[in-house]
Design a protein around this motif. Sequence first.
Motif: not given
Length: 384
Positions: A204-206, A209-213, A343-350
Amino acid sequence: MRRKLVFAFFMIFLIFPQILFAAAANNAAVVSTAAKPSQGTAKNMQQVSSKSASAELLNVRYAIHNDAVKGGSTLRLVIDSSGPIEASGTMINSPSPRLIVDVKGAALGKLKKSMVLDGTIAEKVSFLAVGSKNSRILIDLPTVINNNGYRVFTLKNDPGAKKTNRVVVDIEKPVPKPVFSFTPGLKGKTIAIDPGHGGSDPGAIGNNKTQEKNVTLAVAQKVQALLTQAGAQVIMTRDTDRDVFGLNASAVDELGARTLIANKRKADVFVSIHINAFTDPSVGGIASYYYPKTGYDMMLAQNIQDKLITVSGDFPDRGVSQAGFYVMKHADMPATLLELGFISNPREEKLLNTLQFQQEAARSIVDGLESFFAQAAAVTGGGR
Ligand SMILES: [Zn+2]
């Protein structure tokens, strides 16, 4: 590379099964002359073999097909018929394990009365006439198998490919259920850590642009370091940004390669690390999954989940749930799949990108493993 070979093998198998069967059939023919059919069977056949039947069974052969990915093997028995047939299988356990295949529409013909098989998957096949137009195939097995362990079907003739009508019986080699007994502590344990995705598969990609991998690998490497420090042996399904099976592998090949590594090296537990994603960006939290197969899977997921939700950042606790993810089903040992936030949650992605989160998550996974082994040891009485 290996995937292509397996695929090519499979295609050849599909198109020209007779090539692969040729060797086994030759061997089998030699063996079958030595086999002694029972008197009763022979008598039956002479009585009922009939010229009035429209079709006859012609020939029998078998081959063992080894699955390079899953590690299992299947015995395929093929019986040719001079005309169209129907077939169905029934498993009986008494007086001894035996698969009975009833063939409608073909008399016994010139078929040998019995043939010795490989001995491991199946012991012997013998044939009986049923009236003047039908036949029965009896396959003696070393152990009882369940209904998922065999398949009976027919294939139509194909004069262009010089193929007759045929009955096909596939019998899978029964896999013995491993018995688990655990001791407390991490020292000496073999632990498989599976960082989700990698290489050509970013996961998944945030929004940023954070990539899950990349997150899964970063956390997994920290878990590896902590476990190694604690005296455990760590099996990483990947320790760099790469595809585990190979480029452009199917999902099953890719995931199968991950569990195969753990199964071959007899890991005590299997932990797959992932990051969640959802269409609604407000959804967040940490969840752990299990597939109930060893009696310890839920215990493993619960122990890790309980520690994971203590990481800072107010991640909601989404709890432990049952699911059918491939890696959990196909790892021989207790297994769990962790979803460390969204990763789709901006707060958690950060947060997922911070060293602090990654270290805390890794620490929690290791603490969860330690409490799992303590609890599992208490349950199995394997304490020392
Ligand atoms: Zn994932």
